[in-house]
Design a protein around this motif. Structure first.
Motif, PDB file in Angstrom:
ATOM      1  N   LEU A 171       0.402   0.240   7.864  1.00  0.00           N
ATOM      2  CA  LEU A 171      -0.050   1.513   7.793  1.00  0.00           C
ATOM      3  C   LEU A 171      -0.029   1.823   6.203  1.00  0.00           C
ATOM      4  N   HIS A 172      -1.232   2.314   5.490  1.00  0.00           N
ATOM      5  CA  HIS A 172      -1.440   2.568   4.272  1.00  0.00           C
ATOM      6  C   HIS A 172      -1.579   3.941   4.331  1.00  0.00           C
ATOM      7  N   LEU A 173      -1.109   4.896   3.329  1.00  0.00           N
ATOM      8  CA  LEU A 173      -1.379   6.254   3.137  1.00  0.00           C
ATOM      9  C   LEU A 173      -1.694   6.533   1.712  1.00  0.00           C
ATOM     10  N   PHE A 174      -2.603   7.292   1.657  1.00  0.00           N
ATOM     11  CA  PHE A 174      -3.298   7.486   0.189  1.00  0.00           C
ATOM     12  C   PHE A 174      -3.378   9.399  -0.158  1.00  0.00           C
ATOM     13  N   GLU A 175      -2.916   9.883  -0.968  1.00  0.00           N
ATOM     14  CA  GLU A 175      -3.291  11.073  -1.192  1.00  0.00           C
ATOM     15  C   GLU A 175      -4.215  11.495  -2.163  1.00  0.00           C
ATOM     16  N   ASP A 176      -5.282  12.277  -2.429  1.00  0.00           N
ATOM     17  CA  ASP A 176      -6.049  12.542  -3.576  1.00  0.00           C
ATOM     18  C   ASP A 176      -5.630  13.573  -4.142  1.00  0.00           C
ATOM     19  N   ASP A 177      -5.983  13.940  -5.307  1.00  0.00           N
ATOM     20  CA  ASP A 177      -5.875  14.959  -5.999  1.00  0.00           C
ATOM     21  C   ASP A 177      -6.291  16.652  -5.401  1.00  0.00           C
ATOM     22  N   ASP A 178      -7.453  16.394  -4.606  1.00  0.00           N
ATOM     23  CA  ASP A 178      -7.961  17.439  -3.978  1.00  0.00           C
ATOM     24  C   ASP A 178      -7.280  17.615  -2.622  1.00  0.00           C
ATOM     25  N   GLY A 179      -6.066  17.195  -2.256  1.00  0.00           N
ATOM     26  CA  GLY A 179      -5.365  17.446  -1.014  1.00  0.00           C
ATOM     27  C   GLY A 179      -5.913  16.787   0.229  1.00  0.00           C
ATOM     28  N   THR A 180      -6.640  15.633  -0.103  1.00  0.00           N
ATOM     29  CA  THR A 180      -6.964  14.778   1.118  1.00  0.00           C
ATOM     30  C   THR A 180      -6.163  13.627   1.086  1.00  0.00           C
TER      31      THR A 180
END
Length: 95
Positions: free
Chosen positions: A11-20
């Motif tokens: 499982l890979h998780l990524f958070e963008d600068d826009d809160g996504t």
């Protein structure tokens, strides 16, 4: 006939600068690989709590993967001549 198998999940998780937050889950059965995806969006008025975004995105990705597995199982059941499960059954097994 006894049967034992080990499937691996990444499982890979990524958070963008826009809160996504985006989640990508890969199931490796040894003979095939399936992927599931999920996203979560933080409302601009809400406090950004990364753990909540991780939980939502991961849960949605795993739900996507679970539905794919159930669809494959239903096709395999039909492929061996068994009737399609009723709405109260999941892949041929009683609830």
């Amino acid at each position: 006939m006894p049967h034992t198998a080990e499937w691996k999940v990444r499982l890979h998780l990524f958070e963008d600068d826009d809160g996504t937050t985006k989640a990508h889950v890969v199931l490796d059965t040894g003979t095939t690989a399936l992927t599931g995806n999920g996203t979560a969006h933080c409302h601009p008025a809400d406090t950004n709590v990364p753990e909540i975004g991780d939980e939502l995105a991961a849960g949605r990705a795993m739900n996507d993967l679970a539905q794919q597995l159930l669809n494959i199982a239903e096709r395999d059941i039909e492929g061996v001549g068994a009737p399609r499960p009723s709405a109260r059954q999941v892949a041929g097994w009683p609830i």
